[in-house]
Scaffold this active site. Structure first.
Site, PDB file in Angstrom:
ATOM      1  N   ASP A  98       0.783  -1.235   0.000  1.00  0.00           N
ATOM      2  CA  ASP A  98       0.000   0.000   0.000  1.00  0.00           C
ATOM      3  C   ASP A  98       0.816   1.287   0.000  1.00  0.00           C
ATOM      4  O   ASP A  98       0.345   2.330   0.420  1.00  0.00           O
ATOM      5  CB  ASP A  98      -0.915  -0.002   1.228  1.00  0.00           C
ATOM      6  CG  ASP A  98      -0.126  -0.204   2.521  1.00  0.00           C
ATOM      7  OD1 ASP A  98       1.101   0.021   2.510  1.00  0.00           O
ATOM      8  OD2 ASP A  98      -0.735  -0.574   3.532  1.00  0.00           O
ATOM      9  N   GLU A 120      -0.276  -9.039  -1.045  1.00  0.00           N
ATOM     10  CA  GLU A 120      -0.903  -8.424   0.134  1.00  0.00           C
ATOM     11  C   GLU A 120      -2.107  -7.580  -0.314  1.00  0.00           C
ATOM     12  O   GLU A 120      -2.268  -6.410   0.039  1.00  0.00           O
ATOM     13  CB  GLU A 120       0.074  -7.577   0.961  1.00  0.00           C
ATOM     14  CG  GLU A 120      -0.451  -7.262   2.355  1.00  0.00           C
ATOM     15  CD  GLU A 120       0.515  -6.469   3.213  1.00  0.00           C
ATOM     16  OE1 GLU A 120       1.436  -7.062   3.790  1.00  0.00           O
ATOM     17  OE2 GLU A 120       0.356  -5.227   3.292  1.00  0.00           O
ATOM     18  N   GLU A 134      -2.290   5.156   2.708  1.00  0.00           N
ATOM     19  CA  GLU A 134      -2.209   3.736   2.344  1.00  0.00           C
ATOM     20  C   GLU A 134      -3.554   3.145   1.921  1.00  0.00           C
ATOM     21  O   GLU A 134      -3.614   2.290   1.040  1.00  0.00           O
ATOM     22  CB  GLU A 134      -1.617   2.929   3.504  1.00  0.00           C
ATOM     23  CG  GLU A 134      -0.128   3.159   3.731  1.00  0.00           C
ATOM     24  CD  GLU A 134       0.185   4.420   4.512  1.00  0.00           C
ATOM     25  OE1 GLU A 134      -0.760   5.095   5.012  1.00  0.00           O
ATOM     26  OE2 GLU A 134       1.373   4.772   4.625  1.00  0.00           O
ATOM     27  N   HIS A 221       5.503   5.580  12.748  1.00  0.00           N
ATOM     28  CA  HIS A 221       5.833   6.423  11.604  1.00  0.00           C
ATOM     29  C   HIS A 221       4.634   6.914  10.796  1.00  0.00           C
ATOM     30  O   HIS A 221       4.799   7.609   9.806  1.00  0.00           O
ATOM     31  CB  HIS A 221       6.755   5.662  10.649  1.00  0.00           C
ATOM     32  CG  HIS A 221       6.060   4.492   9.994  1.00  0.00           C
ATOM     33  ND1 HIS A 221       5.284   4.634   8.879  1.00  0.00           N
ATOM     34  CD2 HIS A 221       6.002   3.191  10.315  1.00  0.00           C
ATOM     35  CE1 HIS A 221       4.793   3.451   8.539  1.00  0.00           C
ATOM     36  NE2 HIS A 221       5.213   2.566   9.402  1.00  0.00           N
ATOM     37  N   ARG A 223       1.736   8.725   8.924  1.00  0.00           N
ATOM     38  CA  ARG A 223       1.497  10.141   8.606  1.00  0.00           C
ATOM     39  C   ARG A 223       0.324  10.734   9.390  1.00  0.00           C
ATOM     40  O   ARG A 223       0.354  11.887   9.792  1.00  0.00           O
ATOM     41  CB  ARG A 223       1.214  10.298   7.110  1.00  0.00           C
ATOM     42  CG  ARG A 223       2.456  10.371   6.267  1.00  0.00           C
ATOM     43  CD  ARG A 223       2.090  10.491   4.789  1.00  0.00           C
ATOM     44  NE  ARG A 223       3.165  11.063   3.999  1.00  0.00           N
ATOM     45  CZ  ARG A 223       4.301  10.451   3.692  1.00  0.00           C
ATOM     46  NH1 ARG A 223       4.531   9.242   4.141  1.00  0.00           N
ATOM     47  NH2 ARG A 223       5.224  11.053   2.967  1.00  0.00           N
ATOM     48  N   HIS A 254      12.286   5.828  13.302  1.00  0.00           N
ATOM     49  CA  HIS A 254      12.160   5.963  11.842  1.00  0.00           C
ATOM     50  C   HIS A 254      12.904   7.227  11.395  1.00  0.00           C
ATOM     51  O   HIS A 254      12.900   8.234  12.107  1.00  0.00           O
ATOM     52  CB  HIS A 254      10.668   6.057  11.506  1.00  0.00           C
ATOM     53  CG  HIS A 254      10.346   5.912  10.050  1.00  0.00           C
ATOM     54  ND1 HIS A 254      10.653   6.874   9.126  1.00  0.00           N
ATOM     55  CD2 HIS A 254       9.726   4.932   9.351  1.00  0.00           C
ATOM     56  CE1 HIS A 254      10.237   6.492   7.927  1.00  0.00           C
ATOM     57  NE2 HIS A 254       9.664   5.302   8.046  1.00  0.00           N
TER      58      HIS A 254
HETATM   59  C1  UD1 Z   1       6.504   5.019   3.768  1.00  0.00           C
HETATM   60  C2  UD1 Z   1       5.142   4.593   3.203  1.00  0.00           C
HETATM   61  C3  UD1 Z   1       4.319   3.872   4.278  1.00  0.00           C
HETATM   62  C4  UD1 Z   1       5.113   2.758   4.920  1.00  0.00           C
HETATM   63  C5  UD1 Z   1       6.429   3.302   5.434  1.00  0.00           C
HETATM   64  C6  UD1 Z   1       7.263   2.193   6.019  1.00  0.00           C
HETATM   65  C7  UD1 Z   1       4.027   6.005   1.554  1.00  0.00           C
HETATM   66  C8  UD1 Z   1       3.250   7.226   1.307  1.00  0.00           C
HETATM   67  N1  UD1 Z   1       4.399   5.780   2.817  1.00  0.00           N
HETATM   68  O1  UD1 Z   1       6.266   6.013   4.750  1.00  0.00           O
HETATM   69  O2  UD1 Z   1       3.143   3.353   3.697  1.00  0.00           O
HETATM   70  O3  UD1 Z   1       4.356   2.231   5.982  1.00  0.00           O
HETATM   71  O4  UD1 Z   1       7.144   3.902   4.352  1.00  0.00           O
HETATM   72  O5  UD1 Z   1       8.327   2.670   6.786  1.00  0.00           O
HETATM   73  O6  UD1 Z   1       4.333   5.289   0.632  1.00  0.00           O
HETATM   74  N2  UD1 Z   1      13.840   8.622   5.210  1.00  0.00           N
HETATM   75  C9  UD1 Z   1      15.220   8.561   5.165  1.00  0.00           C
HETATM   76  N3  UD1 Z   1      15.816   7.362   4.866  1.00  0.00           N
HETATM   77  C10 UD1 Z   1      15.119   6.225   4.623  1.00  0.00           C
HETATM   78  C11 UD1 Z   1      13.704   6.303   4.671  1.00  0.00           C
HETATM   79  C12 UD1 Z   1      13.085   7.501   4.970  1.00  0.00           C
HETATM   80  O7  UD1 Z   1      15.896   9.531   5.411  1.00  0.00           O
HETATM   81  O8  UD1 Z   1      15.721   5.184   4.343  1.00  0.00           O
HETATM   82  C13 UD1 Z   1      13.183   9.921   5.518  1.00  0.00           C
HETATM   83  C14 UD1 Z   1      13.330  10.922   4.350  1.00  0.00           C
HETATM   84  O9  UD1 Z   1      13.464  12.209   4.868  1.00  0.00           O
HETATM   85  C15 UD1 Z   1      11.984  10.780   3.637  1.00  0.00           C
HETATM   86  C16 UD1 Z   1      11.056  10.567   4.804  1.00  0.00           C
HETATM   87  O10 UD1 Z   1      11.790   9.727   5.706  1.00  0.00           O
HETATM   88  O11 UD1 Z   1      11.674  11.912   2.869  1.00  0.00           O
HETATM   89  C17 UD1 Z   1       9.709   9.962   4.489  1.00  0.00           C
HETATM   90  O12 UD1 Z   1       9.798   8.784   3.692  1.00  0.00           O
HETATM   91  P1  UD1 Z   1       8.484   8.291   2.876  1.00  0.00           P
HETATM   92  O13 UD1 Z   1       8.792   7.005   2.197  1.00  0.00           O
HETATM   93  O14 UD1 Z   1       7.946   9.392   2.052  1.00  0.00           O
HETATM   94  O15 UD1 Z   1       7.417   8.059   4.018  1.00  0.00           O
HETATM   95  P2  UD1 Z   1       7.397   7.030   5.210  1.00  0.00           P
HETATM   96  O16 UD1 Z   1       6.817   7.745   6.372  1.00  0.00           O
HETATM   97  O17 UD1 Z   1       8.697   6.377   5.365  1.00  0.00           O
HETATM   98  N1  UDP Z   2      11.603  -3.302  11.128  1.00  0.00           N
HETATM   99  C1  UDP Z   2      12.995  -3.363  10.976  1.00  0.00           C
HETATM  100  N2  UDP Z   2      13.765  -2.502  11.696  1.00  0.00           N
HETATM  101  C2  UDP Z   2      13.241  -1.594  12.558  1.00  0.00           C
HETATM  102  C3  UDP Z   2      11.830  -1.517  12.690  1.00  0.00           C
HETATM  103  C4  UDP Z   2      11.047  -2.381  11.948  1.00  0.00           C
HETATM  104  O1  UDP Z   2      13.497  -4.186  10.212  1.00  0.00           O
HETATM  105  O2  UDP Z   2      14.008  -0.851  13.189  1.00  0.00           O
HETATM  106  C5  UDP Z   2      10.752  -4.194  10.308  1.00  0.00           C
HETATM  107  C6  UDP Z   2       9.646  -4.940  11.017  1.00  0.00           C
HETATM  108  O3  UDP Z   2      10.084  -6.199  11.481  1.00  0.00           O
HETATM  109  C7  UDP Z   2       8.584  -5.072   9.934  1.00  0.00           C
HETATM  110  C8  UDP Z   2       8.810  -3.848   9.069  1.00  0.00           C
HETATM  111  O4  UDP Z   2      10.099  -3.362   9.380  1.00  0.00           O
HETATM  112  O5  UDP Z   2       8.794  -6.213   9.124  1.00  0.00           O
HETATM  113  C9  UDP Z   2       7.760  -2.815   9.337  1.00  0.00           C
HETATM  114  O6  UDP Z   2       8.111  -1.626   8.703  1.00  0.00           O
HETATM  115  P1  UDP Z   2       7.384  -0.243   9.001  1.00  0.00           P
HETATM  116  O7  UDP Z   2       6.812  -0.278  10.383  1.00  0.00           O
HETATM  117  O8  UDP Z   2       8.357   0.829   8.655  1.00  0.00           O
HETATM  118  O9  UDP Z   2       6.243  -0.195   7.897  1.00  0.00           O
HETATM  119  P2  UDP Z   2       4.743  -0.751   7.842  1.00  0.00           P
HETATM  120  O10 UDP Z   2       4.788  -2.209   8.093  1.00  0.00           O
HETATM  121  O11 UDP Z   2       3.943   0.014   8.841  1.00  0.00           O
HETATM  122  O12 UDP Z   2       4.311  -0.429   6.450  1.00  0.00           O
END
Ligand code: UD1
Ligand code: UDP
Length: 386
Positions: A98, A120, A134, A221, A223, A254
Site C-alpha cells: 500500500d 498483500e 495507504e 511512523h 502520517r 524511523h
Molecule cells: C513510507 C510509506 C508507508 C510505509 C512506510 C514504512 C508512503 C506514502 N508511505 O512512509 O506506507 O508504511 O514507508 O516505513 O508510501 N527517510 C530517510 N531514509 C530512509 C527512509 C526515509 O531519510 O531510508 C526519511 C526521508 O526524509 C523521507 C522521509 O523519511 O523523505 C519519508 O519517507 P516516505 O517514504 O515518504 O514516508 P514514510 O513515512 O517512510
Molecule cells: N523493522 C525493521 N527494523 C526496525 C523496525 C522495523 O526491520 O528498526 C521491520 C519490522 O520487522 C517489519 C517492518 O520493518 O517487518 C515494518 O516496517 P514499518 O513499520 O516501517 O512499515 P509498515 O509495516 O507500517 O508499512
C-alpha cells in the site's frame, strides 16, 4: 518461452515482504526471467533489507530525498518507471501492499497495458484517511491489478465486495511470515550471527542486559499521527519510563524528520529510554522476540508479533488487519496519552491479562506464501486467461 517478471518495491516493509518472493522466483530461471526494480522511496532503510537478503536490484530509481512529500514520490516513480517498463517490457509487474511506490508503479504499468499482480491484496479499513495515504494506495492498486494475492479469507472477502473476479483472487498467506521464518531460522542456525547481534546491542544499549532487563519495543511512523499524535505518544512513553524505572523502552526511530524531531526532543534525556537508529531486520526480529510488549503503529509488526506471542498495543484508530485483533493479541488504542499509559500499565501490573494477550498464533500465514504465489504464476494457463 520464458515469462518476463518485474518485481518492484521501494520501502523497508515492501523490501522485507518481497525479498522471499524474489528468492523464490530465482529458483526457476528456466521458467522466468525475473528482474528487480527498486524505486528507493526509502534509501538507507531499504538498503539494510537488500543487504540482509542479498538482493542486487537490476534497476534502482534512487528517488528518495529528505522530507519528500506524496507529490514528489508519486510523480518521480511514474516518470522513471516509463523507460524501464517500455525497455524490459515485462509480461507481469508484481507490486506489494500500500505504499506510494505500489500505487504509482501500478499506474505506470497500466499506462503501458502491462498486467499487474498485487501481493498483500485486499486489506481495507474503508476509511480513506486512515491509514493515510495507504488505504487509497491499496484500493487504487486493487482497481488496476489483474491478479490479487490475498493474505487471508477476510482480505479476499473485501475484494469480492469490490467486484473483483473470484478466479483472480488467491489466498496465499502473507509473505511477511515467510520473511520472519527465514530470519528466525538464520539466527537460530548460526551462533556467530547471534553473537554479532548481541555484541551490537551491547555496544548500542548502555547499561541494558537481555538476561536481567525487561523492555517495551516501540516503533512509529504513520502520517496520520504526525504532530499531536506523536507528541502524545512521546509524552505517554515518558510517563511510562518514569513510572516503571525497572523497565527499559527501546525505540528504533524511523528516519523521517517529522518523527525524529518530537521523539528526540521529548525522550532523549530519559535514562531508561534507548532511542536508536532503525535496525537491520535480523536485529529487529531478535529484539521483538525478547521484548515484553510492543507499542507500535506499524502494519508489518502487527503481523509478526502474534507469531512470536507478543502483545501489541496499536497506536492507531483503525486497522486493516483485524485477524489478530479478533484473536486478542493486538489491541487498538489510538494516540490518547492516558489510554496508552493505562494499557501499558495493565500489561505490566496484571499478569493474567498479560498471559491472555501473549498467546502465539499465526493468522497471517504459514511461511509458504511465496511458494504458493510462484506456483500459481507457473500454472500453464495463468498468462492466457484474460
Ligand atoms: C513510507 C510509506 C508507508 C510505509 C512506510 C514504512 C508512503 C506514502 N508511505 O512512509 O506506507 O508504511 O514507508 O516505513 O508510501 N527517510 C530517510 N531514509 C530512509 C527512509 C526515509 O531519510 O531510508 C526519511 C526521508 O526524509 C523521507 C522521509 O523519511 O523523505 C519519508 O519517507 P516516505 O517514504 O515518504 O514516508 P514514510 O513515512 O517512510
Ligand atoms: N523493522 C525493521 N527494523 C526496525 C523496525 C522495523 O526491520 O528498526 C521491520 C519490522 O520487522 C517489519 C517492518 O520493518 O517487518 C515494518 O516496517 P514499518 O513499520 O516501517 O512499515 P509498515 O509495516 O507500517 O508499512
Amino acid at each position: 518461452m520464458k515469462k518476463k517478471i518485474l518485481i518492484v518495491f521501494g520501502t523497508r516493509p515492501e523490501g522485507i515482504k518481497m525479498s522471499p518472493l524474489v528468492q523464490e522466483f530465482k529458483n526457476f530461471p528456466d521458467k522466468f526471467e525475473t528482474k528487480i526494480c527498486v524505486t528507493a522511496q526509502h534509501r538507507e532503510m531499504l538498503d539494510q533489507v537488500l543487504e540482509i537478503f542479498e538482493i542486487k536490484p537490476d534497476f534502482d530509481l534512487d528517488i528518495m530525498k529528505k522530507n519528500q512529500d506524496l507529490y514528489d514520490v508519486t510523480s518521480k516513480v511514474i516518470l522513471k518507471m516509463r523507460k524501464i517498463l517500455s525497455e524490459f517490457a515485462p509480461d507481469l509487474v508484481i507490486v506489494h501492499g500500500d505504499t506510494t511506490t505500489t500505487f504509482s508503479t501500478s499506474l505506470a504499468s497500466y499506462y503501458q497495458r502491462i498486467d499487474v499482480a498485487h501481493v498483500e491484496a485486499g486489506l481495507r479499513t474503508n476509511k480513506i484517511y486512515s491509514p493515510f495515504p495507504e488505504e487509497i494506495n491499496r484500493k487504487l492498486t486493487g482497481s488496476i491489478a489483474k491478479y490479487h494475492f490475498a493474505p487471508t479469507e477476510i482480505s479476499k472477502e473485501n475484494l469480492l465486495k469490490e467486484n473483483v473476479k473470484s478466479e483472480n483472487i488467491f489466498i496465499t498467506g502473507n509473505t511477511v511470515i515467510d520473511a520472519l521464518y527465514l530470519a528466525l531460522n538464520k539466527i537460530n542456525k548460526n551462533s556467530k550471527l547471534e553473537k554479532n547481534i548481541l555484541q551490537f546491542f551491547d555496544e548500542n544499549l548502555k547499561n541494558f542486559s537481555f538476561d536481567k532487563d525487561k523492555f517495551i519495543l516501540v516503533t512509529g511512523h504513520r502520517r496520520e499521527n504526525f504532530g499531536e499524535g506523536f507528541i502524545n505518544l512521546c509524552e505517554a512513553i515518558k510517563e511510562i519510563a518514569l513510572k516503571y524505572k525497572n523497565f527499559y523502552i527501546i525505540y528504533p526511530v524511523h528516519l523521517n524528520p517529522k518523527v525524529q524531531k518530537p521523539v528526540y526532543e521529548i525522550l532523549s534525556s530519559l535514562k531508561n529510554v534507548h532511542l536508536i537508529k532503525p535496525l537491520e531486520y535480523l536485529q529487529f526480529i531478535y529484539l521483538m522476540n525478547k521484548s515484553y510488549l510492543l507499542l507500535t503503529d506499524s502494519g508489518g509488526v502487527q503481523e509478526e508479533a502474534p507469531s512470536l506471542g507478543k502483545p501489541v498495543l496499536l497506536m492507531r484508530d483503525s486497522t486493516e488487519r483485524p485477524e489478530a485483533l479478533k484473536a486478542g493479541t493486538v489491541k487498538l488504542l489510538g494516540t490518547n496519552k492516558n489510554k496508552i499509559v493505562f494499557e501499558v500499565s495493565k500489561l505490566i501490573d496484571d499478569k493474567i491479562h498479560y498471559e491472555k494477550m501473549a498467546k502465539s498464533h499465526n493468522p497471517y500465514g504459514d511461511g509458504n506464501a511465496c511458494k504458493k504465489i510462484v506456483e500459481i504464476i507457473s500454472m500453464r494457463n495463468f498468462f492466457n486467461e484474460k
